[in-house]
Structure formats: structure tokens, C-alpha cells
Write a protein that holds these residues in place. Sequence first.
Motif, mmCIF file in Angstrom:
data_model
loop_
_atom_site.group_PDB
_atom_site.id
_atom_site.type_symbol
_atom_site.label_atom_id
_atom_site.label_comp_id
_atom_site.label_asym_id
_atom_site.label_seq_id
_atom_site.Cartn_x
_atom_site.Cartn_y
_atom_site.Cartn_z
ATOM 1 N N TRP A 170 -112.496 55.732 -70.415
ATOM 2 C CA TRP A 170 -113.316 54.407 -70.672
ATOM 3 C C TRP A 170 -112.578 53.302 -70.066
ATOM 4 C CZ3 TRP A 170 -111.417 50.490 -73.257
ATOM 5 C CH2 TRP A 170 -110.274 50.747 -74.195
ATOM 6 N N SER A 171 -113.137 52.177 -69.955
ATOM 7 C CA SER A 171 -112.522 50.907 -69.297
ATOM 8 C C SER A 171 -113.393 49.678 -69.895
ATOM 9 C CB SER A 171 -112.878 50.944 -67.845
ATOM 10 O OG SER A 171 -112.467 49.578 -67.497
ATOM 11 N N GLY A 172 -112.792 48.746 -70.246
ATOM 12 C CA GLY A 172 -113.478 47.452 -70.838
ATOM 13 C C GLY A 172 -114.102 46.718 -69.739
ATOM 14 N N ASP A 173 -114.173 46.983 -68.556
ATOM 15 C CA ASP A 173 -114.841 46.532 -67.445
ATOM 16 C C ASP A 173 -116.149 47.436 -67.187
ATOM 17 O OD1 ASP A 173 -115.832 45.010 -65.275
ATOM 18 O OD2 ASP A 173 -113.847 45.068 -64.276
ATOM 19 N N GLU A 174 -117.116 47.076 -67.317
ATOM 20 C CA GLU A 174 -118.306 48.012 -66.780
ATOM 21 C C GLU A 174 -118.280 47.979 -65.344
ATOM 22 O OE1 GLU A 174 -121.761 46.239 -68.118
ATOM 23 O OE2 GLU A 174 -121.275 46.496 -70.261
ATOM 24 N N ASP A 175 -117.786 47.138 -64.352
ATOM 25 C CA ASP A 175 -117.598 47.337 -63.021
ATOM 26 C C ASP A 175 -116.508 48.053 -62.492
ATOM 27 O OD1 ASP A 175 -120.309 45.915 -62.935
ATOM 28 O OD2 ASP A 175 -119.180 44.005 -62.798
ATOM 29 N N SER A 189 -113.971 50.904 -61.230
ATOM 30 C CA SER A 189 -114.113 51.979 -60.484
ATOM 31 C C SER A 189 -112.905 53.018 -60.577
ATOM 32 C CB SER A 189 -113.970 51.533 -58.820
ATOM 33 O OG SER A 189 -113.878 52.813 -58.176
ATOM 34 N N TRP A 215 -107.907 55.260 -59.829
ATOM 35 C CA TRP A 215 -108.749 54.077 -60.319
ATOM 36 C C TRP A 215 -108.438 52.890 -59.122
ATOM 37 C CZ3 TRP A 215 -104.763 55.818 -62.956
ATOM 38 C CH2 TRP A 215 -103.408 55.098 -62.880
ATOM 39 N N GLY A 240 -110.466 46.684 -62.116
ATOM 40 C CA GLY A 240 -110.664 46.689 -63.443
ATOM 41 C C GLY A 240 -109.885 46.273 -64.274
ATOM 42 N N ASP A 241 -110.355 46.310 -65.557
ATOM 43 C CA ASP A 241 -109.407 45.739 -66.934
ATOM 44 C C ASP A 241 -108.769 47.188 -67.326
ATOM 45 O OD1 ASP A 241 -108.387 44.385 -68.944
ATOM 46 O OD2 ASP A 241 -110.401 43.650 -69.756
ATOM 47 N N LYS A 248 -107.844 50.602 -68.878
ATOM 48 C CA LYS A 248 -108.538 51.868 -68.566
ATOM 49 C C LYS A 248 -107.651 52.864 -69.357
ATOM 50 C CE LYS A 248 -107.878 50.863 -64.565
ATOM 51 N NZ LYS A 248 -107.941 49.348 -64.484
#
Length: 798
Positions: free
Chosen positions: A513-518, A520, A535, A538-539, A541
Motif C-alpha cells: 500500500w501507499s499513502g499516495d494514490e498516484d 507507481s 517503486w 510516491g509517499d 510505501k
Amino acid sequence: MIFKSSKQLMAGSIAAALCVTAVSLDLMPIRNFYATSDQNEQYYIDGYHYEFFNMSQIGECSFEPDNKGGYSASWKGVEKSNFYKGYTFEDMPRSPESVVINYDMDFAPVIDTASPDGSACIEAYGFLMPQSQLYNIEYTIVDYQCNFKGDKFSQASDMQKLGSYDLDGFTYDLYSKKSAKNIFSLETGTAEYLSVRQNSGIGSGASVTLRRSIDVTKHIGEWNKLGMENSAVCSAVLDLCAMGSSGKAKLNSCDIAVTEKARETFSEDGCFYDVKQDNPASDYTMSPLDGGGFSATWEPLSTTTFKKRKSFNDSPVEFAKEDCIIADYDISCSAPGGDAFGASVHGWLDDSANDNWKDEFNIVLGRKNNDFPMNYKDIIDMQNVVELGTLKDNGITYRLYRSIPLHMYNMTGINEKPPYARYTYWSVPEKYELGSARVSDLSGSVDIKKHIEAYMDAAANVEKEDFLYEVSLDVSTAYLGSDSRGGSADVNKFDVFVGNDISRNSKVSFYCWSGDEDASYNMTPNSSGGFSSEWEEGDYKSFVKKLESTSEIKMDKFTVDFDADLEIVADNETEWALCASCKSGKSNLEYYVFECYGENSVISTDGSDAVPYTFLKDHSVIKRSSATINGEKYDLFYLRYKVGNGGIGGYDIFRCVSIKRDAAVKKGDTIHLNGSIDWAKHIMVWDAVGFPTTSVDSIDSCEVFFETNSQKGAFSLNSCTFNVAAKEAPHDLFDILMGDLNSDGTVDMFDVIACRKVIIREDYTGYNAKAGDYNGNNKLDVADLIMLNRFVLGLADA
């Protein structure tokens, strides 16, 4: 399945007894002289049975296989002689779809003037198994003949003409009779079918070359139209039969083309799926189901056993050393009518996996119209069944038995494939009858180890076995002679678990999971219990392997082993950590062990900050300490973490945390990580420093996770093993490590706890007192405890 009706046993015995398979002795014949002094020679060459028979040794005969697929034969003044090549009962597949005899023969018969009724025939000969199995069928198809008059032979043999039929451009006359019971068939009797091709005569003294094909299965189809019961071919030979005649023959070639019925064989999830068919005239189907089961159907009058089996031949299971051996099953069956039906867990036992003679067991799950061994006292020749008592398993009471199995013998030995059972052990539920319901469901679990141990405890006067090398689920049907309708069964589930009971109630999953929906990123599990991940941007992960169990995992026997590689692009803001956590759904107390982290995750190394690591910044520190565990220094924290904003629905989670000190890795490094987390040692250390861990001694889930805020990188958890029943490592009791009271090879908080217990209880049982005697006064006292505690806390040298 031991249970067979006597009619089924005799059916196999007749065909086997009348179609004896000879052994190969490099073309040296086996000569048998019976009470009537008949001459008999048998050969087994390239998969074919060759045989020569001369009744009462009257006249002169010769028979010589040429090792090229043929033979040379001659006869003179014989009463009756036969020259065979073909497949006998043991050689023929159990359910052939097509049997065709192709041959090329030079044939020169002579009818002696002294025996004007003599004859010589080229014919297909063998036995059929009728679908009812109530009798056996001996058949003869006369293809060419010299002076053989079918109508006169049939009259002399009390045979009735059933009619005529056309096949492949020829016309055949069919005769039949049912013979009385005989020495080979005490119960069933044998029906005889004789088919004679019209206009097939060869004159006496002629010399001809015959090239022909005899399609046995096509003839059977025509006989069915004239009233014969549907039957399967059990044996087929090309027979030169001479009666009161002379002549010679050379078989140039003969092959029997057997096409087996197409069957799907398959193996899945480490198991094998197969079928044992005792009645080849009744068809069946078997196909896989999703989830590791199978679907089976069978025709009326069927005697068939469907198996899903797990083999341990390569590594036999020493069942006494396993925590559990459990089978889970879920079966739906439809067995209408008067047929016998049964489902059972079957297995083989022995002291090694290389012996053909073994012990077997059957744990009955459910039955219909099948009582053995409950009614063994009423069955002939079953006096050797012994009652062993009772056993309770998963709420079911089983009656236990041991029997000596019946084997089918013929002139050549045991007529079945190994392994052979010395003893068969039975577990039969007190309530096993499926009743009259058309559809019945069976589901539950069987503790196989418990049953085996009960059998072996009762085997005082017979050989006890140590190893289990096969377990199967057997679904069996047997024809009982009335109201047969066929049936079906779906085995939705059959799983065998060897090891710890927790393993069969556990589930392993992978997620990220990641805190950033966008963001990769991707994650791919590997075949070694780990995963690989990459990865970009992103925020935060997280990449997680999770174990969940419906059984309690005891923390005192739980370890996690891991091996990993990490490569990231880091800057001054990069944080990452490799951690394992344990939780229980019954408690708000959680456990964490951090094994490695990035240098930017360390806020303070001198302990001056309340929260010296970035991954603790959202927590309140209630208590902190430090200790040495397995030779490594750890910082210990007891934390409170608030969930929600403190209003309605908010609650607190408490966490006991161990963080390996000096495990920070510099940014940009490519590193390899490996180690083992012994949860019991961390729990005991937390307890020793006053963290409230005593309320929970077991958990139901564990996660190993890697977490980072780096913009680009790759992490590979090469392997990860959850050991839910870890054993203590062996140690040398004669090599003393000062302070190592529990002799586990390390000096840590466990030894402090052990020392405290010894002093309070004055009981040295299980501990090495000499290793704890720091002051050398030959006893453990408070002075030793203080010195040991200071060393473990890093305040003193050894």
C-alpha cells in the motif's frame, strides 16, 4: 477396498486360472504334467503369452517360438492340441475399447482317414467379463477351419444356435450355452459363445497363407444384439486348435491391437488421482474440480474405487515425531439403489518404504449397503478379524479392528499389484450408515495420527510399524446383484496436513500500500516464501508478507527467519525500515522488532530525545530500556498509539518494541540483510524490564514488512519463513559459557530470569548453576544475579 462379494472374487479367479501367464526363461519352455499327463509349454516373449497344449500327450507335437513374433508348429495324430499367442487375463488392460487380432500364417492341415471327424481351426479365443459379474464368458471366433462343422459341434456340446449376423462382408453363426459350476468357478459358472464364419473351409492337404484381422470387439457388439449381456474383453489369443488331425503351421506374424478407453489421468497440488476398476464392463468418469478435488460418476453394476492420494515414498513420515497428521474432507455423493458405496481415508504403513508387504488402514467416513467389518462374524473365512477397542476423534466414536486381508491367488501367485497388506486396520464409526437419502454429504476432519497410534498400541503381538508413506481418500462403489443404478460423487476437498496443527489453519498473504494514490510500485511473490518489489516516486510505501491463523500461535515457540536485499536511491529525507510485528485480535497490545533501518531514521543515538527513531514519532513513550538479545544490543520501548481524534470511536493501542541498536545503514548503500527473530526471547526481555506482556502469551497474526518514503528503489525479500513450532537449538552441555544458565549458547535476559527463578525457588532443575556462579562460592545468590544483570545490560564485562 477389502470388501468384495464372493462372486467378484471368483470371477477374477476363473479368468486368471484358465489363462495362465508364463514367466520368461529365455525361450526355455515351462513344461507342466498334470494328473492326465497333458503336455504344456509356456513362454512369455515381448509382452505376449505363447502356449502349447497337447491333451494326454497323444500323437506327436512340436512348438517353437521364433523370437520374431511368430512360431513354427506341427502335429500328428493328436486327440486335441492348441497353439496360442496373445494376451491373457493379466496382460489385457482392464477396460479395452477395441481389441483386434492381426495375423499372417502359413497353414497346412491334414485330416487322418482314421479320424474322419477330425478338424483344425484358426480362431480367436479368450474370456469376457459380463457387466453383472454373475458368470464368466468363454468365447471362440472361428476364422478358418478344416472339416469343422459348427452345427454338429454345437449339438454335441449342447449349444443352442442364437442366430446369424453379418460383419465386414462375412456371415457368422452364433451358438451358446451356459456351463455348470466347475473346479475353477464354484459359484458363477461359465457361459460359452461360439461364432463360426460361414464358407471359411480349407481342404485337407491344402497349404494356404492366411492374412486376416479379427475385430473381437465388433463381434461382441453383434452378440449383444443377439442377447448376450454387455461384456468387456479380459483375454484374447490367436489359437490354432487341432482335434483328431495332423498338419503344420508357421505363424509369420501376429499382433493384437488394444485401444484403451481414453481416460484423463492427472496430478494436482502434490497429489495423484487414479482409479481401480474391478468390473471393466461398467464405464466411469473422473475429472478434476477446482480446489484440489474431483468429480466421479459410475454406471450401474460398477465396482470401482476412485482415489486422491498423497505419497510420501520419497521421504516416509515417521508419524511418532510429527505433531499432527490430519485429513480434512468434504464429499457430496449420490448413490441410489442397492449398490454398495463407501468413503474412507486409506493409508499404508511400514518400517521402510521398500517392502512389498505392508500394513494398511481404513478410516471409514460413511457407507451404504456395506457393513464389513461390523458383521465379520457372519462372513466365511473372516475368523482372523480382531476387535481392538474404541477411539474418539472429533466427536465421533470409532470401533477399531484388525484383519488379515484376503488375497486373490491363481496358479502364478498373487493376482494383484503390490503393495500387499499383512494386516488391515479399520476405524468404523458407530453411526456410519448413509441411509436412504439419494444425496448424502460428508465433511469433517480425521486425526490420522491418533488412529495410527491406537492401532500400534493394540499391535502388541504383531509387528509394529513406524512410517507412513501414503494417504488417500477412497470413494468406492460395488455391485451387489440387485437394483443397481450407478451414482456420482464430488470430492470438494481432501487435504492432508503433516506437521503442526497451526499450519493447516493458517493463511499467508502478500499485499502492499501507499499513502499516495498516484504512486507507481509493484510487488511479486516468489517461490521461496518472499517477494520482490520496485517503486518509483510516491509517499510512504509498505510491502508486507502476512501470516494469519485461526489457531493460537504460541509466542514461546515462534520464530521468523528472513533473507533480503535492498537497493534504493536515497537523499537526506529518505527513511526506511525492515520490521516484524505480531498481534492478537483479543488484545490491544502489539509487538514489533526492527532489525534494520536507514541512517535518516535515527534522530538521536545518545538517548537524549524522547523518540530517538523517526518511525516512533507518532507514539507516546511510556517506558524505555535496553537489553542484549542473542548477542545483539536492542533499545526497548513501551508505547501508546492513539487511533482516532480522541472522540467517539477513538481508542489506544499499546506496543512493545525492540529496535536493534547501531543497525542504521548509510544512504545509497546496497545491502544484504538476514537473520532470525525469536519472539519468545523478546517477550521475556520486555517482561523482565517491566513491560506489561503477561496478559497475552499467544497471537493470531504476524507481518514482516519493509516500509520507505524513498523516491526510487527495489527491495527483495528473498525468503521468509514463519516457524510456528520452533525447537530450541541444540547446545553442548560440557562447554560452559559464563552466565549462560539455560545453555542456549548466548548470555541474555533469559539467563537473568533463570537466575532469579533459581534463587527464589532454590531449584536448580534444568539450569547450569556453574555457569551463573560469578563469585565462585559454588552456589547461586543475589551477588551472582547483580553481576549477571549488569553484564546483560552492558554495564560490565564478563
